[in-house]
Each structure stands twice: as C-alpha cells, then as structure tokens.
Design a protein around this motif. Structure first.
Motif, PDB file in Angstrom:
ATOM      1  N   PHE A 152      63.355 -35.033  -5.480  1.00  0.00           N
ATOM      2  CA  PHE A 152      62.031 -35.480  -5.064  1.00  0.00           C
ATOM      3  C   PHE A 152      61.409 -34.455  -4.123  1.00  0.00           C
ATOM      4  O   PHE A 152      62.092 -33.609  -3.546  1.00  0.00           O
ATOM      5  N   GLU A 153      60.085 -34.554  -3.980  1.00  0.00           N
ATOM      6  CA  GLU A 153      59.355 -33.716  -3.042  1.00  0.00           C
ATOM      7  C   GLU A 153      59.048 -34.542  -1.800  1.00  0.00           C
ATOM      8  O   GLU A 153      58.507 -35.644  -1.898  1.00  0.00           O
ATOM      9  N   ILE A 154      59.394 -33.998  -0.638  1.00  0.00           N
ATOM     10  CA  ILE A 154      59.288 -34.755   0.610  1.00  0.00           C
ATOM     11  C   ILE A 154      57.890 -35.307   0.836  1.00  0.00           C
ATOM     12  O   ILE A 154      57.716 -36.493   1.150  1.00  0.00           O
ATOM     13  N   ASP A 155      56.857 -34.476   0.685  1.00  0.00           N
ATOM     14  CA  ASP A 155      55.494 -34.940   0.958  1.00  0.00           C
ATOM     15  C   ASP A 155      55.083 -36.097   0.064  1.00  0.00           C
ATOM     16  O   ASP A 155      54.326 -36.979   0.473  1.00  0.00           O
ATOM     17  N   LYS A 156      55.598 -36.076  -1.154  1.00  0.00           N
ATOM     18  CA  LYS A 156      55.205 -37.113  -2.095  1.00  0.00           C
ATOM     19  C   LYS A 156      55.872 -38.461  -1.790  1.00  0.00           C
ATOM     20  O   LYS A 156      55.326 -39.517  -2.125  1.00  0.00           O
ATOM     21  N   VAL A 157      57.054 -38.406  -1.183  1.00  0.00           N
ATOM     22  CA  VAL A 157      57.809 -39.646  -0.952  1.00  0.00           C
ATOM     23  C   VAL A 157      57.623 -40.189   0.456  1.00  0.00           C
ATOM     24  O   VAL A 157      57.413 -41.398   0.649  1.00  0.00           O
ATOM     25  N   VAL A 168      42.603 -50.620 -15.291  1.00  0.00           N
ATOM     26  CA  VAL A 168      43.499 -50.441 -14.143  1.00  0.00           C
ATOM     27  C   VAL A 168      44.852 -49.863 -14.554  1.00  0.00           C
ATOM     28  O   VAL A 168      45.715 -49.633 -13.712  1.00  0.00           O
ATOM     29  N   HIS A 169      45.031 -49.620 -15.871  1.00  0.00           N
ATOM     30  CA  HIS A 169      46.307 -49.093 -16.346  1.00  0.00           C
ATOM     31  C   HIS A 169      46.289 -47.566 -16.475  1.00  0.00           C
ATOM     32  O   HIS A 169      47.299 -46.958 -16.823  1.00  0.00           O
ATOM     33  N   LYS A 170      45.153 -46.965 -16.223  1.00  0.00           N
ATOM     34  CA  LYS A 170      45.090 -45.501 -16.217  1.00  0.00           C
ATOM     35  C   LYS A 170      45.987 -44.953 -15.120  1.00  0.00           C
ATOM     36  O   LYS A 170      46.104 -45.539 -14.051  1.00  0.00           O
ATOM     37  N   ARG A 171      46.588 -43.793 -15.393  1.00  0.00           N
ATOM     38  CA  ARG A 171      47.495 -43.190 -14.427  1.00  0.00           C
ATOM     39  C   ARG A 171      46.780 -42.096 -13.633  1.00  0.00           C
ATOM     40  O   ARG A 171      45.936 -41.386 -14.171  1.00  0.00           O
ATOM     41  N   VAL A 172      47.183 -41.988 -12.352  1.00  0.00           N
ATOM     42  CA  VAL A 172      46.486 -41.096 -11.431  1.00  0.00           C
ATOM     43  C   VAL A 172      47.442 -40.045 -10.885  1.00  0.00           C
ATOM     44  O   VAL A 172      48.600 -40.345 -10.570  1.00  0.00           O
ATOM     45  N   ILE A 173      46.954 -38.812 -10.765  1.00  0.00           N
ATOM     46  CA  ILE A 173      47.673 -37.744 -10.075  1.00  0.00           C
ATOM     47  C   ILE A 173      46.755 -37.240  -8.962  1.00  0.00           C
ATOM     48  O   ILE A 173      45.617 -36.841  -9.224  1.00  0.00           O
ATOM     49  N   GLY A 174      47.229 -37.280  -7.713  1.00  0.00           N
ATOM     50  CA  GLY A 174      46.368 -36.803  -6.629  1.00  0.00           C
ATOM     51  C   GLY A 174      47.032 -36.927  -5.270  1.00  0.00           C
ATOM     52  O   GLY A 174      48.011 -37.664  -5.095  1.00  0.00           O
ATOM     53  N   THR A 175      46.497 -36.187  -4.296  1.00  0.00           N
ATOM     54  CA  THR A 175      47.009 -36.200  -2.921  1.00  0.00           C
ATOM     55  C   THR A 175      45.837 -36.312  -1.958  1.00  0.00           C
ATOM     56  O   THR A 175      44.832 -35.616  -2.094  1.00  0.00           O
ATOM     57  N   PHE A 176      45.977 -37.208  -0.962  1.00  0.00           N
ATOM     58  CA  PHE A 176      44.963 -37.407   0.058  1.00  0.00           C
ATOM     59  C   PHE A 176      45.630 -37.248   1.423  1.00  0.00           C
ATOM     60  O   PHE A 176      46.594 -37.943   1.734  1.00  0.00           O
TER      61      PHE A 176
END
Length: 330
Positions: free
Chosen positions: A245-250, A288-296
């Motif tokens: 895993f990537e730390i920032d993502k988790v 609402v079932h669309k998948r999202v990739i993003g970082t805020f």
C-alpha cells in the motif's frame, strides 16, 4: 477478689473504693499468688506467636520484686503497695502496648485490588481525536470511531478495543505486547506503527513500522512494513488478502489528505458525510456506482464536492449541516 476489679486496678481505671478493696485484699494471705497468676494469665492470652521470644516469667519476677511488700506499719504497707502497684500497672500497660504494636506490625492486611473500570474515548461524525495512553502509546482516532481500554492497562497487558479507524504508534515493551481487538481480528505488536480499520464488517491493518501478528478467525499471519491486510466479511467469497500500500492513500486522513483509488461515488459520499459531519441527500438519477480516482489535500467540503462534481457530473447545495447532491443542469 473479682478479676475485673484487679484488671481495672492495674490499668489505673479503678474507682477510689475499688482501689481500697484491692489494697485491703492484698494484705490477706494467698492474695499475692492469685494476683501474680492473673497477670501471667493476661500475658498468655496476649501472646503474639510461637516466634515471640519474650520471657514473660522473667518479667513477672521483675514486677514481683518491684512490688514486694515493704516492712513497717500497716498504713505504710498500704501506701507502699499503692505506689509500687502503680509502677506494676505502668509496666503491664507498657507490655500491653508493646504487644499491640507487635500485632500491628505482624498483621498482614490482605491487598484489596480495586476493581478495574472501563475507559472509553470516541469521536463523532466529522471529528478526530489524538490521545496518549499511560505507556506512551499514541493513538489518532478517525471520525465516528471508538476505543476502549481498562484502568489496569499496562499492568499485565496492553489491550485496547477498537470500533472504526485508528492510527497507532506503539511504545516499546518487550514484556507486554500491545494488542488491538476488533470484532473480526486481533492485532499484536511490540513496538510499531500501524493503521487499523474495523467498520461494518470491513477490516484492514496497514503496517508502517515494525512488525505485527494478526489473528483473523482461523487465519494467522504477520506483516512487514508497507504491507496491508484486508478482510471484507461483507463479501462471503473473499478471504484474507495481503498486499502493498501507499502510505498517503491509506493513512493520509491523519494529515487531512483524502485519496480515492477506484472507489465508488456512493462510498465516497458516505465517508464525506462521516468525516465532515453532514447529512447527504442524493437525487435520483445520479450514477453513484461510478468509480473515482483522486486526491484532495487539506480541502474543505465545498472544494472536495466541487472536484468530484466536475468529474462525476453533479452539482451540490450546502445548507449548514445538510448537503443536497443533484444532477448537473449543463
């Protein structure tokens, strides 16, 4: 002569009339033998234990010498008896005091362990909490989470129970391992740092430092830094999965970083509701079932929804703690 009056005379609590009775009685033949027997019997009943080495017979002889009847007129004898028996009484009281003190020293009062109490810390919707346990272990609780431990934490073990999500930085202790218990698993660590999730049948442990051992039902495994264990009991076909895993993502949530990696919009909106403490209403017709990739990074709710709405094709209205998600008019 009544023994009660003799005892009162020795303790100097007898009335003047009782004192005269004792002094008169001591003038009679055989009274001295009864008097000595009464003193010795009192000592015998007050004996401490088999280890008590006090020679009570020798003490009695000393009292006998100190209280020997003086020669001379009867009146002088009475005065002498009164004075010498005040000395005898003092000696008896002193011996009694010593016996009492020895009993106090030798008495081992049983240790009464205080009953352990449960301590609970929790966060509401949109809240985070940082806390430190008595051993120095640091915990950050994510929104809508709860942690439980007892007042005896750190004595025999270091056990906490978690519902929700928390990040743990464990103080090292080679004797008492640290354990996080959830409904689905137990994570054990000596000195390490990891993130744990236990929400609605979904369980995950992401290790950033050290090593941990995990028991999830019949599954037993160990993680190395950078590894993450996932168990989703909502899916009956899935089992325990270990992956990098990537730390920032988790654990980015600790620093206000929100990262979504192919996550359904429905799940994102549910998380935003918990993290920001709002109620979401979603109009019909939005996928609402669309998948999202993003970082805020450190964004407020309005910024996050603006970014999501641009890519997902919806608009929103915020009214205090209520948010309406509606179809875009474009």
């Amino acid at each position: 002569m009544e023994r009660e009056i003799i005892t009162k005379f020795l303790n100097q609590t007898a009335s003047p009339e009782e004192t005269r009775q004792v002094l008169a009685w001591l003038e009679k033949p055989g009274s001295r033998k009864v008097f000595d027997a009464h003193i010795k019997n009192t000592w015998d009943k007050s004996s401490i234990s088999e280890e008590d080495k006090t020679d009570y017979d020798k003490l009695l002889q000393k009292i006998h010498l100190r209280t020997s009847i003086a020669t001379g007129p009867t009146q002088s004898k009475s005065v002498s008896w009164y004075k010498t028996f005040k000395v005898a009484a003092s000696i008896v009281l002193l011996i009694g005091s010593i016996i009492f003190i020895k009993k106090g020293i030798e008495f081992n009062e049983p240790h009464l362990a205080l009953p352990e109490k449960v301590i609970e810390r929790k966060t509401g919707i949109g809240e985070k909490l940082t806390m430190k346990l008595p051993d120095g272990t640091s915990i950050v609780l994510n929104a809508n989470s709860r942690i439980i431990f007892s007042t005896g934490y750190g004595d025999k073990n270091r056990l906490v129970e978690l519902e929700g999500e928390g990040y743990f930085e464990i103080a090292k202790d080679s004797i008492r391992p640290f354990q996080v218990k959830t409904k689905g698993m137990v994570t054990t660590a000596l000195g390490t740092a990891f993130n744990t999730i236990a929400r609605d049948g979904f369980y995950a442990v992401a290790l950033t430092e050290g090593k941990v051992a995990i028991e999830a039902g019949e599954e037993k495994l160990k993680l190395n830094p950078g590894q993450m264990m996932i168990l989703d009991k909502r899916d009956s076909l899935s089992g325990v999965e270990v992956r990098p895993f990537e730390i920032d993502k988790v654990i980015g949530w600790k620093e206000g970083i929100l990262h979504f990696e192919r996550v359904q919009l429905k799940k994102i909106l549910e998380d935003l509701s918990k993290w920001y403490g709002v109620e979401l209403e979603i109009e019909a017709g939005i996928n609402v079932h669309k998948r999202v990739i993003g970082t805020f990074r450190n964004k407020n709710l309005s910024d996050v929804l603006t970014g999501l709405g641009f890519s997902m094709g919806f608009q929103f209205e915020i009214d205090k703690n209520r948010v309406l998600i509606k179809k875009s008019s474009l």
